[in-house]
Design an enzyme around this catalytic site. Structure first.
Site, short mmCIF file in Angstrom:
data_model
loop_
_atom_site.label_atom_id
_atom_site.label_comp_id
_atom_site.label_asym_id
_atom_site.label_seq_id
_atom_site.Cartn_x
_atom_site.Cartn_y
_atom_site.Cartn_z
N LEU A 44 41.78 140.54 54.26
CA LEU A 44 43.20 140.24 54.42
C LEU A 44 43.81 141.32 55.32
CD1 LEU A 44 44.05 139.35 50.73
CD2 LEU A 44 43.83 137.73 52.64
N SER A 45 45.02 141.07 55.80
CA SER A 45 45.60 142.06 56.71
C SER A 45 45.74 143.42 56.03
CB SER A 45 46.96 141.58 57.24
OG SER A 45 47.88 141.37 56.20
N GLU A 46 45.98 143.42 54.71
CA GLU A 46 46.05 144.70 53.98
C GLU A 46 45.49 144.54 52.58
OE1 GLU A 46 47.09 147.50 55.31
OE2 GLU A 46 48.22 146.81 57.06
N THR A 47 44.79 145.58 52.14
CA THR A 47 44.45 145.76 50.73
C THR A 47 45.15 147.01 50.24
OG1 THR A 47 42.29 144.66 50.90
CG2 THR A 47 42.61 146.17 49.06
N CYS A 71 52.78 150.30 54.92
CA CYS A 71 52.65 148.84 54.90
C CYS A 71 53.68 148.28 53.95
CB CYS A 71 51.25 148.42 54.46
SG CYS A 71 51.08 146.62 54.34
#
Length: 261
Positions: A44-47, A71
């Protein structure tokens, strides 16, 4: 070892909109290489990785390829996890991050995040950036993280089909593209971050730490309604105050379980 795992659509009022973030709750941080491998696996774009820290939490964010200093959507998702799953009686949580202490509190049926504003200064973009975007910039600003490009109108922002391979050559994490809003929004935007492994981020809280002050100055208002016009789309409420930006949004849980590490 099994650890709690959540996937949350942030800046969304319905499932499959906004920006999906993975949130994982750990007892302590393993090595950075392990965290990066997990983020790449989640894809995903961020964890977001949470670790309890007294009454607060430590929080780190990883894209599939790098750790980032700030983020927004994964912070919003982390707050939803803490305030609805881990500490449902709580009204506020503080995260300790690479960008300092970030407070998030309940706000109606969503959450309000207190973030540092990003100061952008006018700059000369790479000469090939207009061709890569397929649009002529009217303003170009930058900080050490991103370029911010203003275009003529919202329709151009919505219809952009940029050359992502070219954008991957940027000397920053990505390019924020914006214009005055349509359909009742104060401004619209998109964010292309192929240099850090994210071709287009669906909804980007950290970008609004730059966008909100920029548009507040242009429009002469501190309260703004923003829409990030990616395919998924996302709604962000913004309030600018001195060197801080309050970002407001809702979250929808998509997946809950455990990850085997």
């Amino acid at each position: 070892m099994n650890v709690p795992f959540y996937q949350v659509d942030a800046f969304a009022s319905r499932r499959f909109a906004g920006n999906p973030a993975a949130v994982m709750v750990l007892e302590s941080y393993p090595g950075d290489d392990v965290l990066q491998t997990i983020a790449a696996e989640n894809n995903l774009s961020e964890t977001a990785f949470l670790v309890p820290h007294g009454d607060d939490y430590r929080l780190r964010w990883f894209t599939p390829t790098v750790e980032v200093a700030l983020c927004g959507h994964a912070t919003l998702a982390s707050a939803a996890v803490v305030l609805t799953r881990l500490r449902p009686a709580g009204a506020r949580v503080v995260f300790h991050t690479l960008s300092g202490a970030l407070a998030v509190e309940r706000a109606g049926d969503g959450y309000a995040m207190d973030f540092p504003a990003r100061a952008m200064t006018p700059t000369s973009p790479p000469p090939w950036l207009a061709d890569a975007l397929g649009a002529v910039p009217r303003d170009v600003l930058a900080d050490r993280t991103s370029y911010l490009v203003r275009l003529d109108d919202a329709g151009i922002v919505r219809s952009l089909d940029p050359d992502l391979a070219a954008i991957a050559r940027l000397d920053r994490n990505g390019v924020i593209v914006t214009a005055a809003g349509d359909d009742g929004w104060d401004f619209v935007s998109r964010y292309f971050a192929s240099p850090i492994g994210i071709p287009e981020d669906p909804v980007t809280g950290s970008a609004h730490c730059a966008l909100a002050p920029y548009w507040a100055n242009r429009l002469g208002r501190r309260e703004l309604r923003a829409f990030q016009a990616s395919r998924r789309g996302g709604e962000i409420g913004c309030r600018v105050s001195d060197a801080r930006v309050e970002l407001r949004g809702r979250c929808v849980f998509y997946l809950e379980g455990s990850a085997s590490l």
